[in-house]
Design a protein around this motif. Structure first.
Motif, PDB file in Angstrom:
ATOM      1  N   TYR A   1       0.849  -1.188   0.000  1.00 46.84           N
ATOM      2  CA  TYR A   1       0.000   0.000   0.000  1.00 46.84           C
ATOM      3  C   TYR A   1       0.886   1.240   0.000  1.00 46.84           C
ATOM      4  O   TYR A   1       2.082   1.170   0.265  1.00 46.84           O
ATOM      5  CB  TYR A   1      -0.955  -0.001   1.207  1.00 46.84           C
ATOM      6  N   ASP A   2       0.292   2.373  -0.319  1.00 48.22           N
ATOM      7  CA  ASP A   2       1.018   3.633  -0.394  1.00 48.22           C
ATOM      8  C   ASP A   2       0.703   4.485   0.832  1.00 48.22           C
ATOM      9  O   ASP A   2      -0.426   4.539   1.291  1.00 48.22           O
ATOM     10  CB  ASP A   2       0.624   4.412  -1.653  1.00 48.22           C
ATOM     11  N   VAL A   3       1.736   5.167   1.329  1.00 44.86           N
ATOM     12  CA  VAL A   3       1.602   6.069   2.469  1.00 44.86           C
ATOM     13  C   VAL A   3       2.117   7.439   2.037  1.00 44.86           C
ATOM     14  O   VAL A   3       3.201   7.544   1.461  1.00 44.86           O
ATOM     15  CB  VAL A   3       2.408   5.556   3.689  1.00 44.86           C
ATOM     16  N   PHE A   4       1.336   8.469   2.306  1.00 46.40           N
ATOM     17  CA  PHE A   4       1.730   9.813   1.923  1.00 46.40           C
ATOM     18  C   PHE A   4       2.735  10.363   2.932  1.00 46.40           C
ATOM     19  O   PHE A   4       2.529  10.299   4.140  1.00 46.40           O
ATOM     20  CB  PHE A   4       0.504  10.722   1.857  1.00 46.40           C
ATOM     21  N   VAL A   5       3.851  10.916   2.431  1.00 48.40           N
ATOM     22  CA  VAL A   5       4.880  11.529   3.268  1.00 48.40           C
ATOM     23  C   VAL A   5       4.795  13.038   3.046  1.00 48.40           C
ATOM     24  O   VAL A   5       5.204  13.543   1.990  1.00 48.40           O
ATOM     25  CB  VAL A   5       6.289  11.011   2.919  1.00 48.40           C
TER      26      VAL A   5
ATOM     27  N   TYR B   1       4.350   9.843  -2.259  1.00 42.26           N
ATOM     28  CA  TYR B   1       3.878   8.595  -1.674  1.00 42.26           C
ATOM     29  C   TYR B   1       5.028   7.609  -1.562  1.00 42.26           C
ATOM     30  O   TYR B   1       5.913   7.565  -2.405  1.00 42.26           O
ATOM     31  CB  TYR B   1       2.763   7.988  -2.531  1.00 42.26           C
ATOM     32  N   MET B   2       4.991   6.804  -0.499  1.00 44.14           N
ATOM     33  CA  MET B   2       6.009   5.801  -0.260  1.00 44.14           C
ATOM     34  C   MET B   2       5.304   4.443  -0.203  1.00 44.14           C
ATOM     35  O   MET B   2       4.216   4.327   0.358  1.00 44.14           O
ATOM     36  CB  MET B   2       6.686   6.112   1.078  1.00 44.14           C
ATOM     37  N   LYS B   3       5.935   3.418  -0.795  1.00 49.04           N
ATOM     38  CA  LYS B   3       5.345   2.086  -0.762  1.00 49.04           C
ATOM     39  C   LYS B   3       5.675   1.411   0.557  1.00 49.04           C
ATOM     40  O   LYS B   3       6.808   1.438   1.013  1.00 49.04           O
ATOM     41  CB  LYS B   3       5.881   1.234  -1.908  1.00 49.04           C
TER      42      LYS B   3
END
Length: 108
Positions: free
Chosen positions: A51-55, A61-63
């Protein structure tokens, strides 16, 4: 036997008491989808989700990846690389709190 999800019951039968279809295990809580990463344990598979996480600092986005151990009944034929749906249950062991409900058809 209906388990409360929109899942198809496998044609094979089994005598596993932790099978949601042929045993007495009830499913509750969340359902997740992922890819089977490992089938080396007995009646257990490791399901990997990406999933992707917003930084906010970098505005990108970071996986991220999470690996969830799940119980797999003998009536389900699951191999590495299969897309599966898992459902939350009561704790089955120290790490297992999910059970494989069905394999998903797709382009995997």
């Amino acid at each position: 036997m209906a388990i409360g999800l929109n899942a198809t019951e496998p044609e094979e039968t089994c005598s596993d008491e932790n099978c949601p279809f042929h045993g007495s295990l009830s499913v509750r809580g969340q359902t997740l989808e992922g890819t089977v990463a490992s089938t080396q344990m007995d009646k257990t598979v490791v399901v990997e989700r990406e999933y992707d996480v917003f930084v906010p600092k970098y505005d990108r986005y970071m996986k991220r990846r999470s690996r969830v151990p799940a119980h797999c009944s003998p009536c389900l034929d699951v191999e590495e690389g299969d897309e599966v749906r898992i459902a939350e249950t009561r704790p089955l062991s120290k790490t297992k709190s999910h059970v494989v409900v069905e394999t998903l058809e797709g382009d995997a």
